[in-house]
Design a protein around this motif. Structure first.
Motif, short mmCIF file in Angstrom:
data_model
loop_
_atom_site.label_atom_id
_atom_site.label_comp_id
_atom_site.label_asym_id
_atom_site.label_seq_id
_atom_site.Cartn_x
_atom_site.Cartn_y
_atom_site.Cartn_z
N MET A 146 0.95 -1.45 0.14
CA MET A 146 -0.13 -0.08 -0.09
C MET A 146 0.76 1.23 -0.04
O MET A 146 0.52 2.44 -0.41
CB MET A 146 -1.06 0.05 1.04
N ASP A 147 2.11 1.09 0.40
CA ASP A 147 2.94 2.18 0.49
C ASP A 147 3.56 2.88 -0.86
O ASP A 147 4.06 3.92 -1.09
CB ASP A 147 4.23 1.87 1.53
N GLN A 148 3.42 1.64 -1.74
CA GLN A 148 3.86 2.12 -3.14
C GLN A 148 2.77 2.95 -3.90
O GLN A 148 1.47 2.92 -3.69
CB GLN A 148 3.96 0.80 -3.97
N ASP A 165 -0.37 -1.56 -14.04
CA ASP A 165 -0.29 -1.32 -12.51
C ASP A 165 -1.35 -1.99 -11.69
O ASP A 165 -2.43 -1.86 -12.00
CB ASP A 165 -0.31 0.11 -12.46
N ALA A 166 -0.84 -2.71 -10.67
CA ALA A 166 -1.97 -3.31 -9.69
C ALA A 166 -2.08 -2.65 -8.39
O ALA A 166 -3.06 -3.14 -7.58
CB ALA A 166 -1.54 -4.80 -9.65
N ARG A 167 -1.53 -1.71 -8.53
CA ARG A 167 -1.61 -0.83 -7.12
C ARG A 167 -2.87 0.21 -7.07
O ARG A 167 -3.45 0.21 -6.11
CB ARG A 167 -0.50 -0.20 -6.81
N SER A 168 -2.77 1.10 -8.22
CA SER A 168 -3.86 1.95 -7.97
C SER A 168 -5.28 1.77 -7.83
O SER A 168 -6.03 2.61 -7.36
CB SER A 168 -3.52 3.15 -9.46
N ALA A 169 -5.71 0.43 -8.52
CA ALA A 169 -7.07 0.14 -8.46
C ALA A 169 -7.34 -0.24 -7.22
O ALA A 169 -8.66 -0.47 -6.71
CB ALA A 169 -7.28 -0.78 -9.40
N ALA A 188 -4.00 -15.87 7.53
CA ALA A 188 -4.40 -14.65 7.41
C ALA A 188 -5.54 -14.47 6.35
O ALA A 188 -5.50 -14.90 5.42
CB ALA A 188 -3.00 -13.89 7.31
N ILE A 189 -6.18 -13.42 6.70
CA ILE A 189 -7.31 -13.03 5.79
C ILE A 189 -7.27 -11.50 5.29
O ILE A 189 -6.93 -10.53 6.22
CB ILE A 189 -8.50 -13.19 6.34
N LEU A 190 -7.21 -11.28 4.13
CA LEU A 190 -7.12 -9.85 3.51
C LEU A 190 -8.36 -9.42 2.78
O LEU A 190 -8.85 -10.26 2.06
CB LEU A 190 -5.91 -10.13 2.51
N ALA A 191 -8.93 -8.18 3.29
CA ALA A 191 -9.88 -7.62 2.73
C ALA A 191 -9.65 -6.71 1.67
O ALA A 191 -8.63 -6.06 1.89
CB ALA A 191 -10.77 -7.09 3.77
N LEU A 192 -9.92 -6.72 0.56
CA LEU A 192 -9.71 -5.75 -0.43
C LEU A 192 -10.91 -5.11 -1.07
O LEU A 192 -11.94 -5.65 -1.21
CB LEU A 192 -9.12 -6.31 -1.48
N VAL A 193 -10.79 -3.66 -1.45
CA VAL A 193 -11.78 -3.25 -2.16
C VAL A 193 -10.76 -2.63 -3.72
O VAL A 193 -9.95 -1.99 -3.55
CB VAL A 193 -12.54 -1.97 -1.29
N VAL A 194 -11.33 -3.28 -4.67
CA VAL A 194 -10.53 -2.89 -5.88
C VAL A 194 -11.58 -2.09 -6.83
O VAL A 194 -12.73 -2.78 -7.38
CB VAL A 194 -10.19 -4.32 -6.70
N ARG A 195 -11.07 -1.02 -7.33
CA ARG A 195 -12.10 -0.35 -8.31
C ARG A 195 -11.83 -1.02 -9.68
O ARG A 195 -10.77 -1.56 -10.07
CB ARG A 195 -11.54 1.09 -8.48
N HIS A 196 -12.99 -1.09 -10.35
CA HIS A 196 -12.92 -1.91 -11.83
C HIS A 196 -12.32 -0.80 -12.93
O HIS A 196 -12.50 0.11 -12.78
CB HIS A 196 -14.42 -2.21 -12.14
N SER A 197 -11.25 -1.40 -13.52
CA SER A 197 -10.62 -0.61 -14.33
C SER A 197 -10.34 -1.48 -15.78
O SER A 197 -10.77 -2.43 -15.67
CB SER A 197 -9.11 0.03 -13.89
N THR A 198 -9.64 -0.89 -16.68
CA THR A 198 -9.18 -1.69 -17.72
C THR A 198 -7.58 -1.55 -17.84
O THR A 198 -7.20 -0.41 -18.06
CB THR A 198 -9.82 -0.89 -19.23
N ASP A 204 -5.67 -12.04 -8.60
CA ASP A 204 -4.48 -12.76 -8.76
C ASP A 204 -3.21 -11.43 -9.17
O ASP A 204 -2.11 -12.03 -8.75
CB ASP A 204 -4.62 -13.59 -10.21
N ASP A 205 -3.91 -10.54 -9.50
CA ASP A 205 -2.70 -9.65 -10.03
C ASP A 205 -2.11 -8.91 -8.72
O ASP A 205 -0.94 -8.55 -8.50
CB ASP A 205 -3.27 -8.53 -10.91
N VAL A 206 -2.93 -8.81 -7.51
CA VAL A 206 -2.47 -8.10 -6.26
C VAL A 206 -1.63 -9.16 -5.77
O VAL A 206 -0.67 -8.73 -5.04
CB VAL A 206 -3.79 -8.03 -5.48
N LEU A 207 -2.06 -10.53 -5.74
CA LEU A 207 -1.02 -11.54 -5.29
C LEU A 207 0.32 -11.57 -6.01
O LEU A 207 1.27 -11.62 -5.25
CB LEU A 207 -1.74 -13.05 -5.44
N ALA A 208 0.52 -11.43 -7.44
CA ALA A 208 1.52 -11.24 -8.00
C ALA A 208 2.36 -9.91 -7.81
O ALA A 208 3.51 -9.89 -7.53
CB ALA A 208 1.33 -10.98 -9.60
#
Lengths: 248, 653
Positions: A146-148, A165-169, A188-198, A204-208
């Motif tokens: 998240m710091d990136q 880029d997998a961060r800004s979304a 461990a459990i991770l909660a994410l909110v990801v904006r839909h983008s193109t 998977d991209d977040v994991l990468a």
């Protein structure tokens, strides 16, 4: 000689319905195409007066939005159907749910009263379970991510390998204080909110990206569930109900 | 203690499998969850069957035989049946690393936990997949090494009519229709368990063998002559029969299975509501094992067929109906049936197909019924032989005029594409016979253009290599070597390409002759061929029916190693013609066909003379009905109205 489509009587669409379905348990391994075939058969089993397109090979009028990837469970997938006779959304929901195999469950249905439904699906809320990864370890990794401002990842798409880029979304990421299964603290459990983008940024991209920034390699596959899709909440920590406007 | 020992018998191992699924292709094929699948509690039953179609899920899941037996067994209160399919190499590797056994897709139980492990073989090319499954299940590959803790491995399906090549790997083989046989086997296992498992594993096998329900290879000794031929096959126990007879299910109307067809989530090769409209065929095509071993013809009536379709469509949601049989247009009520079904489903986006249609039974009315709803599934006809002479040899009594008239009808009725199926390598065949295929295809296009009034039509000829099969008049014939097969096909291809006027409208599909040699070896092999199968499997043979996995060289080198100490080789099994007096490996398997009749039919083939169909001409004395106590069951019933359809609840306001 050019062929002409046979002339048939096609009843027009008189009503559109929006359905929300879940893809649960072992059926999370079904692909989007698998779901499509199952759903079209369910329409026939449930005796839904579905509208058909015209042309050589008429197909039922069903539109699909942002299908979750194969292997990912979901509590919130959305489709829209057109019918030739006005139907009761509750009966449609029950009949289709009954006609689908357990694990593909229709959980909500509304009559479509408003335009631009797809645009309302602004973001997704995800839950990622990391068996064998400790809470503290994941927290550190996620913090680094998240710091990136930007984390570039690669994915193979139809057009070849694409870097994006997998961060800004990712508008929200938090490691939760709960165990996935009782007695299994190392998950461990991770909660994410990801904006839909193109292109769409998938879990998977977040994991990468987590691997890229902090070398996180989970010992077993991460279990991913989409919990919700809808308009991004004002605080950015969740999403709202996309059917709210249709319910009036 | 290993991982496997710690598992509770019959428990789900899905969590172990699940951990591997994200790493393999098409994981959906391993998770089950099909509509109409049945999962019964393990402890609620005494007799548990794992049944397998030994190919990939996409091929195996639609298989009618497996679906029928699955239902028949699951309807019994004391038994359960679950299904398993071949695991692709990517998952097999992960399973071996993680110690995960072959599992069923219904409740994900280990196959080794079941009492019976039944495999249905449509083709011999599934044999190596059987070895993979047995081994992955933790069952010893050789039957002689199994204990009371291991399932009884039972083969069935058409390939089981010569079970000898797999005799060392199976415990038993069911010959013929499986419906009643699985009930009888279930009963025997239940009895054996009730009695406290008398005699252990062998006690059960002996009761199976003496009952005559299945062939148990371990109770038969095979001896050989110095030149490699079989001297004799003798039972080693006085109570087991000298010959094991096939099962024949009579009255198909009393067995309307499958009643609730499985609807897979994964994409499969057939996605339609299939109903078997009759079983058996007496057309008498001499190459056709299916037609020989499934006699006599037993029709299902128009009423039962319609009920099965109506019920099946309600339960599956399929939008295609397939009327299955070995030659669907031969049903005595096919015209009434197709008209009534087309009427019923008109405007419902439901299409009707006849996957197997004889050239001479097709007509304009049938063509129109099949295309009424606007969807046109492809049309395939099988003249099999290119020349009239060849068709006389194989007893495929179709004339060139028949064929041209039929395809003209189809082109005239709006079809733009017709597929024609032929064989290459038939007994007495010459290059000239095969080149006649090109001439026939040319005539098809010429007449088709005329009938259609357009040049925009196509014809695809599809050619398979002929493989002599047990229990057919050609069981004595030499198989054509693959070099000659390939050379003939090349000449045919050149002849088509050289045709400026019609060649571009003719497509040609064929396979090279090498896989046919391996299939021929497995089809007419004896127990010694088991060593070849085992060696090929050890060398990595898997999914031999898939060209991308098949390796001819692997099989040949395996045969060289495995048959090194024998006086026979691959050519001996394949390209060698047999004499009448030779003991054939499957002679102790009784298909009902009289061996004198088969030999006379083989001589008639060489003399290019035909034999009639006993449905329309007098009995030809093939021997089946006398031997098996069966009879032809054909209509028409005179009924043209279909039974009332099921009324379904409405969702409309």
């Amino acid at each position: 000689m050019a062929r002409t489509a046979p002339v048939r009587d096609f009843a027009p669409t008189v009503q559109k319905l929006r359905l929300k379905y879940a893809k649960r348990g072992r059926l999370r391994f079904s692909s989007h195409r698998d779901f499509q075939r199952a759903f079209e058969r369910a329409l026939r089993r449930a005796n839904v007066p579905i509208a058909f397109s015209t042309g050589f090979s008429p197909h039922p009028k069903v539109s699909y939005n942002n299908a979750a990837p194969t292997g990912t469970a979901s509590e919130a997938e959305y489709i829209e159907i057109g019918v030739t006779v006005e139907c009761d959304p509750d009966r449609i929901r029950l009949a289709l749910d009954e006609a689908l195999p357990p694990g593909l469950d229709i959980v909500d249905a509304v009559v479509s009263n408003t335009p631009d439904f797809a645009a309302r699906l602004e973001a997704s809320q995800w839950r990622l379970e990391f068996p064998g990864v400790a809470h503290a370890e994941l927290s550190t990794v996620v913090e680094q991510f998240m710091d990136q401002a930007e984390v570039l990842v690669e994915r193979l798409m139809k057009t070849g390998i694409r870097t994006f880029d997998a961060r800004s979304a990712v508008v929200f990421a938090e490691v939760l204080d709960e165990a996935a299964t009782p007695g299994d603290p190392e998950c461990a459990i991770l909660a994410l909110v990801v904006r839909h983008s193109t292109p769409a940024v998938r879990p998977d991209d977040v994991l990468a990206a987590l691997r890229r920034v902090a070398d996180l390699v989970p010992p077993t596959p991460v279990r991913v569930t989409r919990l919700a899709q809808g308009p991004l909440a004002p605080d950015g920590q969740g999403v709202g109900d996309p059917f709210a406007l249709d319910r009036g | 203690m290993t991982v496997m020992d710690s598992r509770v018998k019959g428990a789900s191992i899905f969590n172990e499998i699940e951990a591997l699924l994200p790493m393999v292709s098409k994981p959906i094929q391993y998770v089950g969850g099909e509509l109409n699948a049945v999962v019964k509690p393990w402890e609620s039953t005494d007799v548990r069957w794992a049944i397998m179609y030994p190919d990939a899920y996409e091929v195996g899941a639609p298989n009618q035989g497996v679906q029928i037996l699955y239902e028949v067994i699951n309807e019994l209160p004391n038994a359960l049946a679950e299904r398993t399919y071949s695991i692709w190499p990517d998952l097999e590797k992960l399973m071996r690393e993680a110690g995960v056994p072959q599992f069923t897709v219904d409740a994900h139980r280990s196959v080794g936990d079941f009492d019976l492990f039944g495999l249905s073989f449509s083709t011999e090319l599934g044999y190596t997949n059987m070895l993979t499954a047995i081994d992955l299940a933790g069952i010893p590959v050789y039957a002689k090494n199994r204990t009371i803790d291991h399932p009884v491995v039972i083969a069935g399906g058409h390939a089981a009519f010569n079970p000898e090549p797999i005799a060392d790997f199976i415990d038993a083989a069911v010959i013929g229709d499986g419906e009643e046989a699985v009930l009888k086997l279930t009963e025997l296992v239940q009895q054996w368990k009730n009695d406290g498992q008398p005699g252990g594993r062998d006690g059960l096998l002996l009761s199976i063998a003496t009952s005559g329900v299945a062939y148990v290879p371990k109770f038969y000794d095979v001896s050989y002559l110095p030149d490699g031929r079989i001297q004799r096959v003798v039972p080693t126990n006085p109570d087991v029969p000298w010959r094991v007879a096939k099962h024949t299910l009579m009255d198909l109307d009393a067995w309307p299975y499958p009643k609730a067809p499985l609807v897979p989530l994964a994409e499969t090769v057939h996605e339609r509501m299939s109903v078997e409209i009759f079983r058996g065929c007496t057309r008498g095509c001499r190459f056709c094992q299916a037609g020989m071993i499934t006699r006599p013809v037993r029709e299902r009536s128009i009423s039962t067929v319609a009920e099965m379709i109506d019920n099946g469509l309600c339960k599956t949601g399929y939008q295609e109906i397939g009327l299955l049989s070995l030659s669907s247009a031969d049903h005595s009520e096919i015209a009434e049936m197709s008209k009534a079904l087309a009427d019923r489903y008109e405007g419902d986006q439901t299409s009707l197909s006849l996957p197997s249609t004889r050239v001479d039974a097709f007509n304009i009315d049938l063509a129109n019924e099949l295309s009424r709803n606007g969807r046109r599934s492809g049309l395939t006809f099988a003249p099999e032989g290119g020349s009239e002479r060849m068709r006389n040899v194989i007893n495929k009594q179709v004339t060139e005029e028949d064929l041209i008239r039929t395809v003209s009808t189809a082109y005239g009725a709006g079809w733009r594409q017709v597929k024609l199926y032929f064989m290459c390598g038939l007994p007495t065949e010459t290059d000239e016979d095969v080149l006649q295929i090109a001439a026939l295809a040319r005539e098809v296009i010429r007449a088709g253009r005329e009938a259609a009034g357009t040049k925009d039509i196509r014809c695809t000829i599809s050619i398979g290599g002929f493989i002599p099969k047990p229990h057919t008049p050609f069981q004595w014939a030499a198989q054509l070597d693959h070099e000659t097969t390939d050379a003939r096909l090349r000449k045919l291809k050149e002849a088509i390409r050289a045709d400026k006027q019609f060649g571009k409208a003719i497509g040609m599909r064929y396979h090279d002759g090498k896989p046919g040699i391996v299939e021929g070896l497995l089809s007419r092999g004896d127990r010694r061929v088991g060593k070849v199968i085992h060696q090929a499997w050890l060398d990595g043979a898997r999914f031999d029916g898939w060209s991308e996995h098949f390796s001819y060289e692997r099989w040949m080198s395996a045969a060289e190693v495995a048959l090194a100490d024998e006086s026979v080789d691959v050519d001996w099994y394949t390209t060698r013609e047999r004499q009448q007096t030779e003991v054939l490996p499957w002679d102790h398997i009784d298909s009902g066909l009289d061996s004198e009749w088969l030999w006379e039919d083989w001589q008639a083939a060489i003399a290019e003379t035909g034999v009639g169909d006993c449905r329309w001409t007098p009995c030809t004395d093939c021997g089946v009905c006398d031997q098996m106590g069966t009879d032809i069951q054909v209509g028409p019933t005179g009924i043209t109205e279909l039974p009332m359809p099921i009324v379904r609840p409405s969702v409309v306001n």
